[in-house]
Design a protein around this motif. Structure first.
Motif, PDB file in Angstrom:
ATOM      1  N   PRO A   1       2.025  -0.333 -10.233  1.00 50.12           N
ATOM      2  CA  PRO A   1       1.146  -1.122  -9.586  1.00 50.12           C
ATOM      3  C   PRO A   1       0.201   0.001  -8.603  1.00 50.12           C
ATOM      4  O   PRO A   1       0.299   0.881  -8.069  1.00 50.12           O
ATOM      5  CB  PRO A   1       1.959  -1.943  -8.413  1.00 50.12           C
ATOM      6  CG  PRO A   1       3.184  -2.013  -9.211  1.00 50.12           C
ATOM      7  CD  PRO A   1       3.446  -0.623  -9.960  1.00 50.12           C
ATOM      8  N   LYS A   2      -1.126  -0.367  -9.186  1.00 48.06           N
ATOM      9  CA  LYS A   2      -2.108   0.519  -8.505  1.00 48.06           C
ATOM     10  C   LYS A   2      -2.521   1.819  -8.875  1.00 48.06           C
ATOM     11  O   LYS A   2      -3.074   2.562  -8.467  1.00 48.06           O
ATOM     12  CB  LYS A   2      -2.080   0.393  -6.998  1.00 48.06           C
ATOM     13  CG  LYS A   2      -2.309  -0.940  -6.428  1.00 48.06           C
ATOM     14  CD  LYS A   2      -3.619  -1.525  -6.695  1.00 48.06           C
ATOM     15  CE  LYS A   2      -3.957  -2.829  -6.079  1.00 48.06           C
ATOM     16  NZ  LYS A   2      -5.383  -3.448  -6.670  1.00 48.06           N
TER      17      LYS A   2
ATOM     18  N   VAL B   1      -4.588   9.050  -3.384  1.00 49.10           N
ATOM     19  CA  VAL B   1      -5.528   8.104  -3.628  1.00 49.10           C
ATOM     20  C   VAL B   1      -6.799   8.842  -4.243  1.00 49.10           C
ATOM     21  O   VAL B   1      -7.130  10.056  -3.745  1.00 49.10           O
ATOM     22  CB  VAL B   1      -5.949   7.473  -2.438  1.00 49.10           C
ATOM     23  CG1 VAL B   1      -7.112   6.581  -2.784  1.00 49.10           C
ATOM     24  CG2 VAL B   1      -4.890   6.433  -1.972  1.00 49.10           C
TER      25      VAL B   1
ATOM     26  N   TYR C   1      -5.570   6.514  -8.803  1.00 46.84           N
ATOM     27  CA  TYR C   1      -4.719   5.870  -7.825  1.00 46.84           C
ATOM     28  C   TYR C   1      -5.137   4.948  -6.693  1.00 46.84           C
ATOM     29  O   TYR C   1      -6.654   5.662  -6.124  1.00 46.84           O
ATOM     30  CB  TYR C   1      -3.901   7.127  -7.205  1.00 46.84           C
ATOM     31  CG  TYR C   1      -2.988   7.881  -7.943  1.00 46.84           C
ATOM     32  CD1 TYR C   1      -1.687   7.667  -7.960  1.00 46.84           C
ATOM     33  CD2 TYR C   1      -3.396   8.903  -8.717  1.00 46.84           C
ATOM     34  CE1 TYR C   1      -0.500   8.417  -9.056  1.00 46.84           C
ATOM     35  CE2 TYR C   1      -2.542   9.909  -9.242  1.00 46.84           C
ATOM     36  CZ  TYR C   1      -1.392   9.635  -9.417  1.00 46.84           C
ATOM     37  OH  TYR C   1      -0.492  10.229 -10.136  1.00 46.84           O
ATOM     38  N   PHE C   2      -4.924   3.802  -6.593  1.00 39.87           N
ATOM     39  CA  PHE C   2      -5.647   3.157  -5.526  1.00 39.87           C
ATOM     40  C   PHE C   2      -4.478   2.401  -4.473  1.00 39.87           C
ATOM     41  O   PHE C   2      -3.255   2.695  -4.693  1.00 39.87           O
ATOM     42  CB  PHE C   2      -6.029   1.727  -6.422  1.00 39.87           C
ATOM     43  CG  PHE C   2      -7.028   1.858  -7.176  1.00 39.87           C
ATOM     44  CD1 PHE C   2      -8.390   1.637  -6.717  1.00 39.87           C
ATOM     45  CD2 PHE C   2      -6.874   2.207  -8.608  1.00 39.87           C
ATOM     46  CE1 PHE C   2      -9.319   1.955  -7.692  1.00 39.87           C
ATOM     47  CE2 PHE C   2      -7.840   2.467  -9.554  1.00 39.87           C
ATOM     48  CZ  PHE C   2      -9.097   2.083  -9.073  1.00 39.87           C
ATOM     49  N   GLY C   3      -4.751   2.844  -3.258  1.00 41.43           N
ATOM     50  CA  GLY C   3      -4.015   2.590  -2.108  1.00 41.43           C
ATOM     51  C   GLY C   3      -4.769   2.629  -0.961  1.00 41.43           C
ATOM     52  O   GLY C   3      -6.022   2.096  -0.756  1.00 41.43           O
TER      53      GLY C   3
ATOM     54  N   ALA D   1      -7.022  -0.088  -1.963  1.00 43.16           N
ATOM     55  CA  ALA D   1      -5.964  -1.108  -2.767  1.00 43.16           C
ATOM     56  C   ALA D   1      -6.668  -2.500  -2.969  1.00 43.16           C
ATOM     57  O   ALA D   1      -6.294  -3.094  -4.142  1.00 43.16           O
ATOM     58  CB  ALA D   1      -4.646  -1.563  -1.526  1.00 43.16           C
ATOM     59  N   ASN D   2      -7.704  -2.814  -2.530  1.00 45.70           N
ATOM     60  CA  ASN D   2      -8.351  -4.215  -2.947  1.00 45.70           C
ATOM     61  C   ASN D   2      -9.177  -3.745  -4.334  1.00 45.70           C
ATOM     62  O   ASN D   2      -9.735  -4.816  -4.713  1.00 45.70           O
ATOM     63  CB  ASN D   2      -9.184  -4.721  -1.968  1.00 45.70           C
ATOM     64  CG  ASN D   2      -9.996  -3.906  -1.397  1.00 45.70           C
ATOM     65  OD1 ASN D   2      -9.892  -2.530  -0.979  1.00 45.70           O
ATOM     66  ND2 ASN D   2     -11.381  -4.364  -1.069  1.00 45.70           N
ATOM     67  N   TYR D   3      -9.398  -2.697  -4.829  1.00 42.25           N
ATOM     68  CA  TYR D   3      -9.976  -2.278  -6.075  1.00 42.25           C
ATOM     69  C   TYR D   3      -9.187  -1.766  -7.060  1.00 42.25           C
ATOM     70  O   TYR D   3      -7.822  -1.625  -6.754  1.00 42.25           O
ATOM     71  CB  TYR D   3     -11.091  -1.004  -5.829  1.00 42.25           C
ATOM     72  CG  TYR D   3     -12.116  -1.550  -5.013  1.00 42.25           C
ATOM     73  CD1 TYR D   3     -12.992  -2.595  -5.217  1.00 42.25           C
ATOM     74  CD2 TYR D   3     -12.284  -0.887  -3.538  1.00 42.25           C
ATOM     75  CE1 TYR D   3     -13.966  -3.018  -4.074  1.00 42.25           C
ATOM     76  CE2 TYR D   3     -13.291  -1.245  -2.782  1.00 42.25           C
ATOM     77  CZ  TYR D   3     -14.084  -2.413  -3.023  1.00 42.25           C
ATOM     78  OH  TYR D   3     -15.248  -2.416  -2.139  1.00 42.25           O
ATOM     79  N   SER D   4      -9.652  -1.814  -8.229  1.00 42.69           N
ATOM     80  CA  SER D   4      -8.701  -1.222  -9.382  1.00 42.69           C
ATOM     81  C   SER D   4      -9.658  -0.328 -10.519  1.00 42.69           C
ATOM     82  O   SER D   4     -10.882  -0.389 -10.267  1.00 42.69           O
ATOM     83  CB  SER D   4      -8.003  -2.389  -9.981  1.00 42.69           C
ATOM     84  OG  SER D   4      -8.907  -3.115 -10.895  1.00 42.69           O
TER      85      SER D   4
ATOM     86  N   ASN E   1       0.629  -1.237  -0.244  1.00 38.79           N
ATOM     87  CA  ASN E   1      -0.001   0.033  -0.066  1.00 38.79           C
ATOM     88  C   ASN E   1       0.796   1.325  -0.101  1.00 38.79           C
ATOM     89  O   ASN E   1       0.325   2.487  -0.302  1.00 38.79           O
ATOM     90  CB  ASN E   1      -0.875   0.059   1.193  1.00 38.79           C
ATOM     91  CG  ASN E   1      -2.060  -1.073   0.938  1.00 38.79           C
ATOM     92  OD1 ASN E   1      -2.695  -1.078  -0.162  1.00 38.79           O
ATOM     93  ND2 ASN E   1      -2.237  -1.848   2.215  1.00 38.79           N
TER      94      ASN E   1
ATOM     95  N   GLU F   1      -2.098   0.218 -16.750  1.00 39.36           N
ATOM     96  CA  GLU F   1      -1.471   0.324 -15.674  1.00 39.36           C
ATOM     97  C   GLU F   1      -0.087   0.587 -15.813  1.00 39.36           C
ATOM     98  O   GLU F   1       0.794  -0.078 -16.230  1.00 39.36           O
ATOM     99  CB  GLU F   1      -1.746  -1.141 -14.975  1.00 39.36           C
ATOM    100  CG  GLU F   1      -1.225  -1.254 -13.512  1.00 39.36           C
ATOM    101  CD  GLU F   1      -1.710  -2.606 -12.466  1.00 39.36           C
ATOM    102  OE1 GLU F   1      -1.225  -2.262 -11.402  1.00 39.36           O
ATOM    103  OE2 GLU F   1      -1.929  -3.311 -13.404  1.00 39.36           O
TER     104      GLU F   1
END
Length: 190
Positions: free
Chosen positions: A155-156, A26, A88-90, A105-108, A18, A152
């Motif tokens: 990552p994330k 995010v 941005y995911f985190g 973080a569990n989504y995208s 994360n 992407e």
């Protein structure tokens, strides 16, 4: 001791996964004229129904619809021809978790759809529920005639390009059947 080491190892792995996206980054950002601008979520101000009389007259064969109504007939996020975004995911900051949970973080980016608003006077609407005697559907439908590219870049972190005809659009979080009921991120293609 083994348990403590195992817990510590999992904790460090979680933090490392994360830590790639700072908490204040995010969310979703519009990329406009070389600038990165955070987009704000908008929420519906009313739910309107339609089709009740037609459904009654056709004994349930005609569709009834429930529409999410949003204030204003256009978005502050305008693009000419091609719209570009970065997601941005985190781990959102604690103060933003309610507003930005969909960027955890569990989504995208695959947990979002681009939907088209119907514009009437000074409002924009999204159909949230439609039903007739033969069945029903819940959630806004995606705008199928758009060309959407998702890359992407690390990552994330995702770059998204949307090409389509002029109109009012939005990103709707679709995971867990939410489909716009928790708010959307609106934009306009000119």
């Amino acid at each position: 001791m083994k348990r403590l080491c195992l817990i510590l190892a999992f904790g460090l792995a979680y933090m490392a996964a994360n830590a790639q996206v700072p908490a204040d980054s995010v969310g979703i950002f519009a990329l406009v004229d070389g600038q990165t601008v955070r987009m704000d979520k908008i929420t519906y101000n009313a739910i309107k129904g339609s089709g009740g009389l037609a459904s009654a007259a056709t004994f349930g064969m005609a569709k009834i619809k429930s529409k999410l109504q949003f204030k204003g007939n256009t978005s502050p996020n305008h693009f000419k021809g091609t719209a570009t975004f970065r997601m941005y995911f985190g781990t959102p900051q604690t103060t933003d978790i309610v507003n930005l949970y969909q960027f955890s973080a569990n989504y995208s980016a695959k947990d979002f759809e681009v939907a088209r608003f119907d514009v009437k006077k000074n409002t924009r609407t999204l159909t949230g529920v439609s039903a007739n005697l033969l069945g029903s559907s819940v959630g806004v439908s995606s705008a199928d005639d758009l060309n959407i590219t998702v890359t992407e870049i690390r990552p994330k972190v995702f770059d998204i390009t949307v090409i389509g005809k002029p109109g009012e659009y939005c990103f709707a979080f679709t995971a867990n059947g939410t489909m716009g009921f928790g708010g959307v991120y609106d934009f306009t293609i000119e």
